[in-house]
Design an enzyme around this catalytic site. Structure first.
Site, PDB file in Angstrom:
ATOM      1  N   GLY A  86      33.230 -35.893  39.605  1.00  0.00           N
ATOM      2  CA  GLY A  86      31.901 -35.980  39.009  1.00  0.00           C
ATOM      3  C   GLY A  86      31.705 -37.342  38.377  1.00  0.00           C
ATOM      4  N   ASP A  87      30.482 -37.622  37.991  1.00  0.00           N
ATOM      5  CA  ASP A  87      30.174 -38.910  37.371  1.00  0.00           C
ATOM      6  C   ASP A  87      30.914 -39.072  36.054  1.00  0.00           C
ATOM      7  OD1 ASP A  87      28.469 -39.494  39.451  1.00  0.00           O
ATOM      8  OD2 ASP A  87      26.678 -38.718  38.429  1.00  0.00           O
ATOM      9  N   SER A  88      31.105 -40.321  35.659  1.00  0.00           N
ATOM     10  CA  SER A  88      31.758 -40.615  34.396  1.00  0.00           C
ATOM     11  C   SER A  88      30.966 -40.020  33.238  1.00  0.00           C
ATOM     12  CB  SER A  88      31.882 -42.134  34.223  1.00  0.00           C
ATOM     13  OG  SER A  88      32.527 -42.449  33.015  1.00  0.00           O
ATOM     14  N   HIS A 106      38.918 -40.866  41.846  1.00  0.00           N
ATOM     15  CA  HIS A 106      38.497 -40.687  40.461  1.00  0.00           C
ATOM     16  C   HIS A 106      38.244 -39.212  40.207  1.00  0.00           C
ATOM     17  CE1 HIS A 106      36.704 -41.480  36.601  1.00  0.00           C
ATOM     18  NE2 HIS A 106      35.563 -40.924  36.957  1.00  0.00           N
ATOM     19  N   GLY A 149      32.156 -34.641  31.792  1.00  0.00           N
ATOM     20  CA  GLY A 149      32.961 -33.626  31.115  1.00  0.00           C
ATOM     21  C   GLY A 149      34.189 -33.170  31.874  1.00  0.00           C
ATOM     22  N   LYS A 150      34.699 -33.988  32.786  1.00  0.00           N
ATOM     23  CA  LYS A 150      35.865 -33.592  33.599  1.00  0.00           C
ATOM     24  C   LYS A 150      37.112 -33.394  32.737  1.00  0.00           C
ATOM     25  CE  LYS A 150      35.580 -37.242  36.213  1.00  0.00           C
ATOM     26  NZ  LYS A 150      34.342 -37.826  35.620  1.00  0.00           N
ATOM     27  N   SER A 151      37.412 -34.387  31.902  1.00  0.00           N
ATOM     28  CA  SER A 151      38.633 -34.306  31.098  1.00  0.00           C
ATOM     29  C   SER A 151      38.558 -33.198  30.063  1.00  0.00           C
ATOM     30  CB  SER A 151      38.895 -35.656  30.416  1.00  0.00           C
ATOM     31  OG  SER A 151      39.145 -36.673  31.370  1.00  0.00           O
ATOM     32  N   ARG A 177      24.094 -20.615  46.054  1.00  0.00           N
ATOM     33  CA  ARG A 177      24.020 -19.412  45.217  1.00  0.00           C
ATOM     34  C   ARG A 177      24.802 -18.243  45.818  1.00  0.00           C
ATOM     35  NH1 ARG A 177      18.156 -18.216  42.874  1.00  0.00           N
ATOM     36  NH2 ARG A 177      19.511 -16.861  41.608  1.00  0.00           N
ATOM     37  N   ASP A 210      41.809 -38.702  35.199  1.00  0.00           N
ATOM     38  CA  ASP A 210      41.061 -39.938  35.430  1.00  0.00           C
ATOM     39  C   ASP A 210      41.302 -40.534  36.819  1.00  0.00           C
ATOM     40  OD1 ASP A 210      39.241 -42.024  34.417  1.00  0.00           O
ATOM     41  OD2 ASP A 210      40.986 -43.329  34.677  1.00  0.00           O
ATOM     42  N   GLU A 249      42.477 -38.832  28.542  1.00  0.00           N
ATOM     43  CA  GLU A 249      41.569 -39.539  27.653  1.00  0.00           C
ATOM     44  C   GLU A 249      40.428 -38.593  27.287  1.00  0.00           C
ATOM     45  OE1 GLU A 249      38.300 -43.180  27.516  1.00  0.00           O
ATOM     46  OE2 GLU A 249      39.458 -42.806  29.336  1.00  0.00           O
TER      47      GLU A 249
END
Length: 311
Positions: free
Chosen positions: A154-156, A139, A159-161, A244, A178, A203
């Site tokens: 990253g989690d659904s 994913h 903001g990946k797409s 960092r 996706d 998407e």
């Protein structure tokens, strides 16, 4: 993972010529291993790998010339097993008549190429290994950033797409959104691509499905790319600990391949596209031998020594 590849696919992707049996190119190839049937020409069939593509080069055809017609025909008929997908003759060598006869009797196609045996063996192995390799669905979003394949995870809803779309707008290329199908090309290289149903599509929440190639052109997409770096987007919180200095050396293992990984905190006001672009360029610089963290350490040590001498 594909269970098989058709001989017609092998012909198309390795650029082979069909010398005989063009009506039988739907025969399946089920293994990426290639056989050089030298021992078989001597009559030794105890461990004959019949399911492999059979490659004949200068050595095999030269040996065959010294055999009688009946001996060679008997051997060729044994080599033409029901599970044998095809024969490939390299270096534009003439195909023995006995092989033509035996292959015709068993509906096995014969292919040819002007390439040497070593070259065509490498090309066929490379193609078949990729097509028949074990695949894993991940994913995330895979984007090519100036030649660096970056897998954004990253989690659904993090903001990946949207970040990938901004990267495409900045001139980079989308591979998959996706869901990314990945396979190990070798012990050190992971390759990712989009499932057929999702090719070139993204998407975007609030808009829906968009066709990136239609909107931004063919130069905005790629069919597949190496997974060189994983960028994990993580919602920022005061308790989270993020690297960092860039010296943690985190990795993530996928299909037994260790891939470098960086975690980026997601917070209002941060331009994630620019940050990921910088992460990709920094990774590329490190791959070329330049490490900004080492430069910082060297500068710090020099400053400490200078201050120590003043004291």
């Amino acid at each position: 993972m594909a269970d098989e590849v058709k001989v017609s696919d092998l012909v198309k992707n390795v650029r082979l010529k069909v010398l005989q049996g063009k009506d039988f190119l739907d025969r399946p190839v089920t293994t990426s291993d290639i056989s050089r049937p030298g021992l078989e020409l001597t009559g030794y069939f105890k461990y004959y790998p019949a399911a492999r593509v059979q490659l004949l080069g200068i050595t095999e055809t030269s040996f065959a010339k010294n055999m009688t017609h009946d001996e060679l025909l008997m051997v060729m008929r044994k080599m033409c097993a029901p599970e044998t997908p095809t024969f490939v003759v390299s270096t534009d060598l003439p195909v023995p008549d006995e092989l033509k006869q035996a292959a015709k009797e068993t509906s096995i196609p014969i292919l040819g190429t002007k390439l040497t045996s070593s070259r065509v063996l490498s090309n066929m192995t490379f193609y078949l290994s990729g097509q028949l390799a074990q695949r894993q669905s991940v994913h995330g979003v895979l984007v090519d950033i100036n030649g660096v394949g970056v897998l954004i995870t990253g989690d659904s809803g993090v903001g990946k797409s949207e970040t990938a779309l901004e990267l495409v707008r900045r001139g980079h290329r989308l591979v998959a959104d996706d869901r990314v199908e990945v396979y190990a090309q070798d012990e050190q290289t992971l390759v990712g691509s989009a499932p057929v149903i999702l090719e070139h599509l993204m998407e975007i929440r609030g808009i829906g499905i968009i066709d990136v190639m239609n909107l931004y052109g063919a130069g905005a997409v790629m069919q597949e790319d190496d997974v060189d770096l994983i960028v994990h987007l993580e919602t920022w919180s005061p308790d989270s600990q993020f690297d960092r200095l860039g010296d943690r050396g985190d990795t993530q293992q996928i299909l037994d391949v260790e891939v470098p990984k960086v975690s980026i905190p997601v917070k209002t006001g941060r331009n994630l596209a620019i940050i990921i672009e910088a992460a990709a360029m920094n990774f590329r610089a490190q791959s070329m031998g330049y490490d900004a963290t080492e430069v910082f350490d060297a500068n710090l040590n020099r400053l400490i020594k200078e201050n120590s001498r003043k004291d």
